[in-house]
Design an enzyme around this catalytic site. Sequence first.
Site, mmCIF file in Angstrom:
data_model
loop_
_atom_site.group_PDB
_atom_site.id
_atom_site.type_symbol
_atom_site.label_atom_id
_atom_site.label_comp_id
_atom_site.label_asym_id
_atom_site.label_seq_id
_atom_site.Cartn_x
_atom_site.Cartn_y
_atom_site.Cartn_z
ATOM 1 N N ALA A 108 47.113 37.674 30.861
ATOM 2 C CA ALA A 108 46.535 36.357 31.155
ATOM 3 C C ALA A 108 45.651 36.408 32.397
ATOM 4 O O ALA A 108 44.616 35.733 32.452
ATOM 5 C CB ALA A 108 47.645 35.320 31.331
ATOM 6 N N GLY B 196 42.534 37.818 31.119
ATOM 7 C CA GLY B 196 41.939 36.859 30.194
ATOM 8 C C GLY B 196 41.305 35.679 30.900
ATOM 9 O O GLY B 196 40.239 35.195 30.484
ATOM 10 N N ASP B 197 41.914 35.223 31.971
ATOM 11 C CA ASP B 197 41.361 34.118 32.752
ATOM 12 C C ASP B 197 39.974 34.479 33.284
ATOM 13 O O ASP B 197 39.028 33.694 33.178
ATOM 14 C CB ASP B 197 42.314 33.781 33.903
ATOM 15 C CG ASP B 197 41.768 32.711 34.823
ATOM 16 O OD1 ASP B 197 41.485 31.596 34.337
ATOM 17 O OD2 ASP B 197 41.618 32.979 36.028
ATOM 18 N N ALA B 198 39.852 35.679 33.827
ATOM 19 C CA ALA B 198 38.569 36.122 34.382
ATOM 20 C C ALA B 198 37.517 36.280 33.287
ATOM 21 O O ALA B 198 36.363 35.882 33.460
ATOM 22 C CB ALA B 198 38.748 37.439 35.131
#
EC number: 3.1.26.-
Length: 133
Positions: free
Chosen positions: A14, A17-19
């Site tokens: 995550a 994935g956020d970046a």
Amino acid sequence: MAERAHLYNPLTLAYLGDALLDLHVRTHVIMRLKAKPNTLHRATTFYVSAKSQAQTFDALVAESYFTEAEYDVLMRGRNAKSHTKAKNTDVLTYKKSTALEAVIGYLKLAGEDDRLQHLLERIVELCEEREPK
């Protein structure tokens, strides 16, 4: 490569994935709006907020978007025990957004670049459907 990606902690996935989602959305917003940074920031926030990601999570699950392996990562991400507190949202919304980010990170580390690109584009499409006119 996909087997190793599956072994990562879902919160680590995550984090990545956020970046990746943020970069994809920022690029999309810049190309679409050609505006000043403050306007770009507000537009980007609409796409990447926990609330928006949770709504996208629900829509993608409802349309059976995810493969079996992706769904497994999604559920691991949703059920992960985070030691950080959700800011400006409830716990369930935060968990759903974390789950979506985990799948994005998983696809990147698994080398599934075409699938990752398709998911990022689908996320943007779903957000645009919800965007106030």
